[in-house]
Design an enzyme around this catalytic site. Sequence first.
Site, PDB file in Angstrom:
ATOM      1  N   TYR A 110       2.777 -10.314  -0.953  1.00 39.64           N
ATOM      2  CA  TYR A 110       2.066 -10.391  -2.249  1.00 39.64           C
ATOM      3  C   TYR A 110       1.005 -11.134  -2.501  1.00 39.64           C
ATOM      4  O   TYR A 110       0.528 -11.298  -3.629  1.00 39.64           O
ATOM      5  CB  TYR A 110       3.547 -10.415  -3.245  1.00 39.64           C
ATOM      6  CG  TYR A 110       4.596  -9.336  -3.162  1.00 39.64           C
ATOM      7  CD1 TYR A 110       4.449  -8.155  -2.258  1.00 39.64           C
ATOM      8  CD2 TYR A 110       5.634  -9.740  -3.530  1.00 39.64           C
ATOM      9  CE1 TYR A 110       5.757  -7.362  -2.128  1.00 39.64           C
ATOM     10  CE2 TYR A 110       6.738  -8.802  -3.410  1.00 39.64           C
ATOM     11  CZ  TYR A 110       6.668  -7.732  -2.808  1.00 39.64           C
ATOM     12  OH  TYR A 110       7.701  -7.053  -2.575  1.00 39.64           O
ATOM     13  N   LYS A 159       9.999 -12.018   2.300  1.00 38.71           N
ATOM     14  CA  LYS A 159      10.191 -11.048   3.210  1.00 38.71           C
ATOM     15  C   LYS A 159       9.048 -11.238   4.470  1.00 38.71           C
ATOM     16  O   LYS A 159       7.814 -11.792   4.177  1.00 38.71           O
ATOM     17  CB  LYS A 159       9.526  -9.610   2.647  1.00 38.71           C
ATOM     18  CG  LYS A 159      10.592  -9.484   1.222  1.00 38.71           C
ATOM     19  CD  LYS A 159      10.246  -8.062   0.742  1.00 38.71           C
ATOM     20  CE  LYS A 159      11.049  -7.889  -0.652  1.00 38.71           C
ATOM     21  NZ  LYS A 159      10.116  -8.438  -1.914  1.00 38.71           N
TER      22      LYS A 159
END
Length: 311
Positions: free
Chosen positions: A49, A78
């Site tokens: 992100y 993640k």
Amino acid sequence: MATRFVLNTGAKMPAVGLGTWQSDPGVVGEAVYAAVKAGYRHIDCARAYNNEKEVGLALKKLFEEGTVKREDLFITSKLWCGHHAPEDVPEAIGDSLNDLQLEYLDLYLIHWPFRVKKGTSINNPENYIPPDIPATWGAMEKLHDAGKARAIGVSNFSSKKLGDLLSVARVPPAVNQVECHPGWQQSKLHAFCQSTGVHLSAYSPLGSPGSTWMNGNVLKEPVVLSVAEKLGKTPAQVALRWNIQMGHSVLPKSVSEERIKQNLDVNDWSIPDDLLAKFSEIKQVRLLRGNFIANPDSVYKTVEELWDGEI
Ligand code: A2P
């Protein structure tokens, strides 16, 4: 007290977490700060992100001000697809922990069941190499053993891919984080997760309205609108509450303080059974189909292969 779901590790995960996908670096810090001030105790992050540094600065401020302590929060990140090689996994979590300014994660997920060469883009099919999920999972288990990730799991795994992993895992995945909302209810995966003790966590629980990737109509869905009207709630609250009543945690993204607060107000009321039954009438459409991954030269030649037919 906000609803919490108990993971197969025994840890308690708050049912509502703030999503940070598609939140610009410039605004994500303020969103995280406002969310924790408003009572959120769960933040969903990812290396991909490109905003973990800003999230980390907001967390630091909240800790320094004494708003919360580290142990009060549930933080997820993640593993990106370029770091699947077992020897690269410690570096990947290290980068996330560094930017988030944390000593450990509450949950670390394999972001997708596909792999690209380290440092390369997912936009070029030539960069794709076959994933070796058991090998990557072995490295995830070591992070769990070392306490860097208190729980480990996966994201975007079909029932088949999750079953394959469960059959080889020493530490079973605690979570599968997938697209889930009234317009894509994941009924097969829901049943599989329930029977295997893997918690299903819902990303894009509002159908990501306005997103160039997804742009779903969940908040305009007639069943959602009529239930919202009957209960005196907003469509977003009804969509979130539906997931929670299915036993799924939700990760709504917002950068607006008012909507951040609204999305947390889904814990102390329920959709009654007769209205819940109406959700089965909603047409089912997967919004994030993963067309960018499916390619004749890639490991998954079609989106059907990527999702093992759950499409
Ligand atoms: P914003 O960030 O301006 O609030 P999802 O979590 O499914 O990906 O959806 C995120 C999108 O939904 C964002 O565009 C966000 O905009 C919007 N959104 C978040 N909360 C609400 C809400 N309560 N009502 C309407 N739209 C919302």
